[in-house]
Every structure is written in structure tokens, then in C-alpha cells.
Design an enzyme around this catalytic site. Structure first.
Site, PDB file in Angstrom:
ATOM      1  N   ASP A   1     -31.552  37.553 -44.535  1.00 53.39           N
ATOM      2  CA  ASP A   1     -30.668  38.063 -43.480  1.00 53.39           C
ATOM      3  C   ASP A   1     -29.769  39.201 -43.954  1.00 53.39           C
ATOM      4  O   ASP A   1     -28.953  39.711 -43.176  1.00 53.39           O
ATOM      5  CB  ASP A   1     -29.851  36.926 -42.848  1.00 53.39           C
ATOM      6  CG  ASP A   1     -29.315  35.941 -43.868  1.00 53.39           C
ATOM      7  OD1 ASP A   1     -29.419  36.216 -45.084  1.00 53.39           O
ATOM      8  OD2 ASP A   1     -28.794  34.891 -43.446  1.00 53.39           O
TER       9      ASP A   1
ATOM     10  N   HIS B   1     -25.195  35.402 -46.515  1.00 49.75           N
ATOM     11  CA  HIS B   1     -24.027  34.514 -46.455  1.00 49.75           C
ATOM     12  C   HIS B   1     -23.810  33.831 -47.815  1.00 49.75           C
ATOM     13  O   HIS B   1     -24.781  33.507 -48.509  1.00 49.75           O
ATOM     14  CB  HIS B   1     -24.243  33.436 -45.388  1.00 49.75           C
ATOM     15  CG  HIS B   1     -24.508  33.991 -44.019  1.00 49.75           C
ATOM     16  ND1 HIS B   1     -25.774  34.107 -43.504  1.00 49.75           N
ATOM     17  CD2 HIS B   1     -23.652  34.476 -43.091  1.00 49.75           C
ATOM     18  CE1 HIS B   1     -25.691  34.639 -42.283  1.00 49.75           C
ATOM     19  NE2 HIS B   1     -24.426  34.879 -42.008  1.00 49.75           N
TER      20      HIS B   1
ATOM     21  N   HIS C   1     -25.745  26.047 -47.268  1.00 47.62           N
ATOM     22  CA  HIS C   1     -24.375  25.769 -46.783  1.00 47.62           C
ATOM     23  C   HIS C   1     -24.026  24.280 -46.824  1.00 47.62           C
ATOM     24  O   HIS C   1     -22.866  23.927 -46.594  1.00 47.62           O
ATOM     25  CB  HIS C   1     -24.188  26.280 -45.350  1.00 47.62           C
ATOM     26  CG  HIS C   1     -24.274  27.768 -45.224  1.00 47.62           C
ATOM     27  ND1 HIS C   1     -23.483  28.619 -45.963  1.00 47.62           N
ATOM     28  CD2 HIS C   1     -25.065  28.566 -44.450  1.00 47.62           C
ATOM     29  CE1 HIS C   1     -23.785  29.881 -45.651  1.00 47.62           C
ATOM     30  NE2 HIS C   1     -24.745  29.870 -44.739  1.00 47.62           N
TER      31      HIS C   1
ATOM     32  N   ASP D   1     -29.178  35.468 -50.015  1.00 52.68           N
ATOM     33  CA  ASP D   1     -28.878  35.378 -48.584  1.00 52.68           C
ATOM     34  C   ASP D   1     -27.607  36.193 -48.288  1.00 52.68           C
ATOM     35  O   ASP D   1     -26.740  36.320 -49.142  1.00 52.68           O
ATOM     36  CB  ASP D   1     -28.650  33.905 -48.226  1.00 52.68           C
ATOM     37  CG  ASP D   1     -28.571  33.644 -46.735  1.00 52.68           C
ATOM     38  OD1 ASP D   1     -29.588  33.203 -46.165  1.00 52.68           O
ATOM     39  OD2 ASP D   1     -27.493  33.869 -46.136  1.00 52.68           O
TER      40      ASP D   1
HETATM   41 ZN    ZN Z   1     -27.665  33.446 -44.224  1.00 55.28          ZN
END
Ligand code: ZN
Length: 311
Positions: A248, A169, A130, A167
């Protein structure tokens, strides 16, 4: 040939406070599982070094590096904490942990390129995907994978590398850094909508972003990977593959609502290894991103490493 495993105690000392999901116990859970299963015996352990700032600046702006370095160094010197966003907090050990997380990725890249290991896994915190060119966010300070990918290209002379991000996200930071850099192909899938609430429209032609609705399970995700990732990777012929290995998207993980299980992580790792074997002399550097259900994280890293190590 072996699988290298990079980590460092400083990555465990970075702590964002009580109840934070991105916690030091994530690394304990992984270590315990590797010992209990004997996977540990197949790994070649390395201590993560601190990265050179020149390597960091291949992915981040000079201004950001100066600003975040001052903030993190200040926490280390004063022994206090600072929040850079509501979810992303620096403690006195974050400076060293962040340098070692990126340093692991860079050193793993060198080791694999120099033939010292077939592939490598970096069990590091803070994660990176991120972190944008000029912003820390979402538990991330330096973009470990983007730093290593640019190192492989700019410093080691590779012409094409791929980044695979599974991931839950969207790796918005990696996209921000590498979109438009046609030496890098990024393929990813992520739950959408979900933090960081973007990615559905790719920022560059070198991006294969696959947004996936909540509650999608493994069989559908495997079909998506075969249809969307594999043809792009085959066409691109990467000379090395980096993995933003977040776990995740696991069924048991509360930070997302996708339905992957260990067998899916095993299968994904095998498919990535197939591409690496055909085009990249098997060269893979995988870096831990998310994964917050401790048991599911440990088991998933375990199958990922079993495949990487061929055991
Ligand atoms: Zn994540």
C-alpha cells in the site's frame, strides 16, 4: 529449489463488508495476474493449514487468544458478524481464515527450514501486522509474521531472525510483540503521520523504525533503505528473514500517499534477498499485509514473486 506459495479458499471467504478495502478481491487480483503472466508456473502451491493454538500463544497473550477465539468461533457457529473495531469485522469464515493465515506463515517457515523450498510467499487474509499481543485492530486478528518468527526461534531453535516491514502503515502490532526481544531485529518504513499514528519513537533497541513523510518517492526511499536498514541487517546477521509484505506504499494506493512503483518493490526484494543469501542461506518467508489498489497490488506481488523465484 523453489518458491512455495501458500493460500486457502477460507482466506477468500473472510469478508468485512461492502466497500471495505481489505476485500476478498485482493486475492483474486493476485491469482489472475500470476496466471496471466505465467509466474504461477514457477510456484510450488500449498494449502494453508490451521495453526496450532500453542504457536499463536508465542506472540499473543493467553487471555487475548481465549477472548478472540470465542468471538470468532461464535461468528462461525451463529453465522453472523461482529466488529472488533470500526475497521475490523469478523464474519462466519474469519475464524478459519485467521487460523490459516497464521498457519501458512508457520508451515512456510517449517518448509523453508527443512529445505523443501528456498523461500515462500503467503497470499493470505486477514493480514497481521497491526494485531498486538492483546488486541485486534487495523484489519488484523493474529500477527502472522510475529507468530512465525517466534516459531522459528522457540520451536525450531534459530538464534536470530529479522522482520522487514515495507507496508505503508507502521507495524505497531509486531513492534508491540517483539520490542525488547533481542533475538529479533525489525526494520520498517512507513508513512508518518498515518494510521496507527505511532512508531516514530521505537519501543525497543531491536527496532529500526523509519517514519517517512507523505509524497516521498522511490529513489529517496531506496537511499533510506541503504542507509538505515542494510547496515543494521548486516550487523545482525539474521538466520532467516520474514517480510511483512504490504503493497500500500504504491503510488496508486489510496490508503497511503507514498510513491513506490513496481520497480521499487523489485529492488527491495532483491536487497532483502542479498542479505538472506549472505547470512540466512537464502531463507525468506514473506506474508501479505496491505495493498488495496487491486491492479497495483497484483503487479507488485508479481514482481516480488519473480525476484523470490528467480525468474
Ligand atoms: Zn497497510
Amino acid at each position: 529449489m523453489s518458491t512455495a506459495y501458500f493460500s486457502h479458499p477460507d482466506c477468500h471467504r473472510h469478508d468485512m463488508g461492502p466497500g471495505h478495502p481489505e476485500c476478498p478481491q485482493r486475492l483474486d487480483a493476485i491469482e489472475d495476474w500470476l496466471l496471466a503472466t505465467g509466474i504461477d508456473l514457477a510456484l510450488d502451491r500449498h494449502e494453508a493449514p490451521r495453526v496450532d493454538m500453542a504457536a499463536i500463544e508465542r506472540a499473543h497473550t493467553h487471555g487475548y487468544v481465549a477472548e478472540i477465539s470465542e468471538l470468532l468461533r461464535g461468528c462461525a457457529e451463529r453465522g453472523d458478524t461482529r466488529a472488533v473495531d470500526p475497521d475490523t469485522v469478523a464474519n462466519p469464515h474469519t475464524w478459519s481464515a485467521a487460523l490459516r493465515a497464521a498457519g501458512a506463515a508457520v508451515q512456510a517457515t517449517d518448509l523453508v527450514l527443512d529445505g523443501g523450498a528456498e523461500n515462500a510467499f503467503c497470499a493470505v487474509r486477514p493480514p497481521g501486522h497491526h494485531a498486538t499481543r492483546d488486541q485486534s485492530m487495523g484489519f488484523c486478528f493474529f500477527n502472522n509474521v510475529a507468530v512465525a518468527a517466534r516459531h522459528a526461534l522457540d520451536d525450531r531453535g534459530l538464534k536470530r531472525v529479522a522482520i522487514v516491514d515495507f507496508d505503508v502503515h507502521h507495524g505497531n502490532g509486531t513492534e508491540d510483540i517483539i520490542a525488547g526481544d533481542d533475538r529479533i531485529l525489525m526494520v520498517s518504513l512507513f508513512q508518518h503521520p498515518l494510521y496507527p499514528y505511532n512508531g516514530a519513537v521505537p519501543k525497543g533497541e531491536n527496532m529500526v523504525n523509519v517514519p517517512i513523510p507523505a509524497y516521498t518517492k522511490g529513489p529517496e526511499i531506496r537511499e533510506i533503505i541503504e542507509a538505515m536498514w542494510m547496515p543494521a541487517l548486516e550487523r545482525f546477521k539474521p538466520e532467516m528473514i520474514f517480510i511483512s509484505a504490504g503493497f500500500d506504499a504504491h503510488r496508486d494506493d489510496d490508503l497511503g500517499q507514498l510513491g513506490l512503483v513496481e520497480a521499487d518493490y523489485e529492488w527491495m526484494t532483491m536487497r532483502i534477498m542479498d542479505v538472506a543469501a549472505r547470512h540466512a542461506k537464502g531463507r525468506i518467508v514473506s506474508c501479505l499485509e496491505g495493498g488495496y489498489h487491486l491492479d497495483a497490488l497484483a503487479r507488485s506481488v508479481g514482481v516480488h514473486l519473480r525476484v523470490l523465484a528467480g525468474i
